[in-house]
Scaffold this motif. Structure first.
Motif, PDB file in Angstrom:
ATOM      1  N   UNK A 112      45.315  31.700  31.406  1.00  0.00           N
ATOM      2  CA  UNK A 112      45.181  32.926  30.616  1.00  0.00           C
ATOM      3  C   UNK A 112      46.459  33.725  30.806  1.00  0.00           C
ATOM      4  N   UNK A 113      47.220  33.872  29.743  1.00  0.00           N
ATOM      5  CA  UNK A 113      48.518  34.531  29.824  1.00  0.00           C
ATOM      6  C   UNK A 113      48.433  36.032  29.567  1.00  0.00           C
ATOM      7  N   UNK A 114      47.298  36.522  29.151  1.00  0.00           N
ATOM      8  CA  UNK A 114      47.182  37.932  28.800  1.00  0.00           C
ATOM      9  C   UNK A 114      46.296  38.739  29.722  1.00  0.00           C
ATOM     10  N   UNK A 115      45.461  38.071  30.527  1.00  0.00           N
ATOM     11  CA  UNK A 115      44.541  38.765  31.426  1.00  0.00           C
ATOM     12  C   UNK A 115      44.486  38.032  32.755  1.00  0.00           C
ATOM     13  N   UNK A 116      44.246  38.778  33.821  1.00  0.00           N
ATOM     14  CA  UNK A 116      44.048  38.164  35.129  1.00  0.00           C
ATOM     15  C   UNK A 116      42.620  37.650  35.226  1.00  0.00           C
ATOM     16  N   UNK A 117      42.472  36.397  35.587  1.00  0.00           N
ATOM     17  CA  UNK A 117      41.169  35.745  35.606  1.00  0.00           C
ATOM     18  C   UNK A 117      40.419  36.090  36.887  1.00  0.00           C
ATOM     19  N   UNK A 118      39.181  36.518  36.723  1.00  0.00           N
ATOM     20  CA  UNK A 118      38.318  36.827  37.863  1.00  0.00           C
ATOM     21  C   UNK A 118      37.254  35.745  37.966  1.00  0.00           C
ATOM     22  N   UNK A 119      37.111  35.170  39.145  1.00  0.00           N
ATOM     23  CA  UNK A 119      36.152  34.086  39.362  1.00  0.00           C
ATOM     24  C   UNK A 119      34.809  34.669  39.774  1.00  0.00           C
ATOM     25  N   UNK A 128      38.412  28.647  36.300  1.00  0.00           N
ATOM     26  CA  UNK A 128      38.790  28.395  37.703  1.00  0.00           C
ATOM     27  C   UNK A 128      40.222  27.845  37.765  1.00  0.00           C
ATOM     28  N   UNK A 129      40.534  26.987  36.832  1.00  0.00           N
ATOM     29  CA  UNK A 129      41.903  26.478  36.759  1.00  0.00           C
ATOM     30  C   UNK A 129      42.886  27.621  36.513  1.00  0.00           C
ATOM     31  N   UNK A 130      42.539  28.511  35.594  1.00  0.00           N
ATOM     32  CA  UNK A 130      43.393  29.648  35.286  1.00  0.00           C
ATOM     33  C   UNK A 130      43.604  30.523  36.516  1.00  0.00           C
ATOM     34  N   UNK A 131      42.531  30.787  37.253  1.00  0.00           N
ATOM     35  CA  UNK A 131      42.637  31.624  38.453  1.00  0.00           C
ATOM     36  C   UNK A 131      43.548  30.983  39.484  1.00  0.00           C
TER      37      UNK A 131
END
Length: 336
Positions: A112-119, A128-131
């Protein structure tokens, strides 16, 4: 058709020249120049013009005498040595990070290039991969490889809005150049270099056989920086006949015990000069194994084999005092 093929060959040659121009060799160092001044160059220790892995050269020499002590090599003061060691260790760290970035490419579509991923408990595997990827970029890639404030603040911020702006700024400005740079390493998934390991001597001299029993691990866990750039595994994969014979004659693939012949006079000299380890240098070919990664946090696995059967032994970590040449095809192995 002939014209198109010739043009394609020319472009390939120009591409190789461009990649080779990124690296320069001098003073037992290989320097990989970054794509822009936004990024730090990578300095790797070298031996005979190729990258040196394994036991590090700390640029210290040993005083001879009754109580040997380590001191900076001639012409270098302590502060200079410390700074040089820092640059070279950071170089290996950043090299490990870039290699990790190269082999995370198949998972980058999940980033995710626009938001920080929260697990959370119901997070998908893609999230999960993005995080994981965001953590890697924010804590390793940005702070270590980036010199420009636009990119090296990617894990900083007083609040969530600042942290998000710093992250998206890194992705927009720095991620793509770093990804392209990472592709210059392990071209065709292969790399040739030298691996240096230590052979411990000084105790248990065999007066009958005249020498020492020494050990050498065939699987290499010191090619990359262990905790940077993701987990990596380097496993001995025999190619030549003598390499297959080595595996037949020892128990398992890990520890190779062999006899190192050293006459009494030399062994006593080593004792007096405080030399309790020698340096085994072998030329190796690293190759990405065919083992796929199911998740971005899986280890990147490499195989290695020896370029030839001869290995060199040196008395010093700088590899200036050659002691002997051994053949992997003719070692006296210890049997249980």
């Amino acid at each position: 058709m002939i014209h198109k093929i010739s043009l394609g060959v020319l472009m390939a040659i120009l591409g190789l020249l461009e990649l080779e121009a990124q690296a320069s060799t001098a003073n037992n160092l290989i320097v990989f120049d970054p794509p822009s001044e936004k990024f730090a160059p990578i300095q790797l220790q070298a031996h005979k013009g190729l990258p040196r892995f394994g036991a590090f050269n700390s640029h210290m020499v040993k005083n001879t005498g009754a109580t040997p002590a380590m001191r900076p090599a001639r012409g270098n003061d302590g502060a200079h040595v410390m700074e040089q060691n820092k640059k070279e260790r950071n170089g290996l760290l950043n090299f490990s990070i870039l290699v990790g970035l190269k082999y995370l490419e198949p998972f980058m579509s999940d980033l995710d290039r626009g938001r920080l991923t929260v697990v959370s408990s119901n997070t998908s595997q893609e999230q999960r991969n993005s995080a994981y990827l965001q953590q890697f970029l924010r804590t390793q890639v940005g702070p270590n490889l980036c010199l420009d404030n636009t990119c090296n603040q990617t894990n900083q911020g007083k609040n969530e809005f600042e942290r998000l702006r710093n992250y998206t700024s890194f992705v927009e400005v720095c991620l793509e150049p770093l990804q392209r740079w990472s592709q210059a390493f392990f071209k065709n998934d292969e790399m040739i270099g030298y691996h240096v390991s230590t052979l411990h001597v000084g105790r248990g001299y065999d007066f009958d056989k005249l020498g020492y029993w020494v050990g050498h691990y065939l699987n290499l866990n010191d090619v990359f920086t262990p905790k940077q750039g993701g987990a990596k595994r380097v496993v001995f994969e025999p190619v030549a006949a003598y390499e297959h014979e080595l595996l037949k004659k020892i128990n398992g693939k890990n520890n190779l015990q062999f006899f190192l012949k050293i006459d009494e006079q030399t062994a006593e000299r080593f004792l007096k000069e405080g030399i309790n380890r020698l340096y085994l240098v072998k030329k190796i070919k690293l190759k990405r194994s065919g083992k796929p990664m199911a998740f971005p946090y899986d280890p990147v696995e490499f195989n290695y084999s020896h370029v030839d059967s001869d290995v060199e032994v040196y008395e010093d970590e700088a590899l200036t005092k050659h002691f002997m040449t051994l053949s992997l095809a003719n070692l006296t192995l210890k049997t249980n």
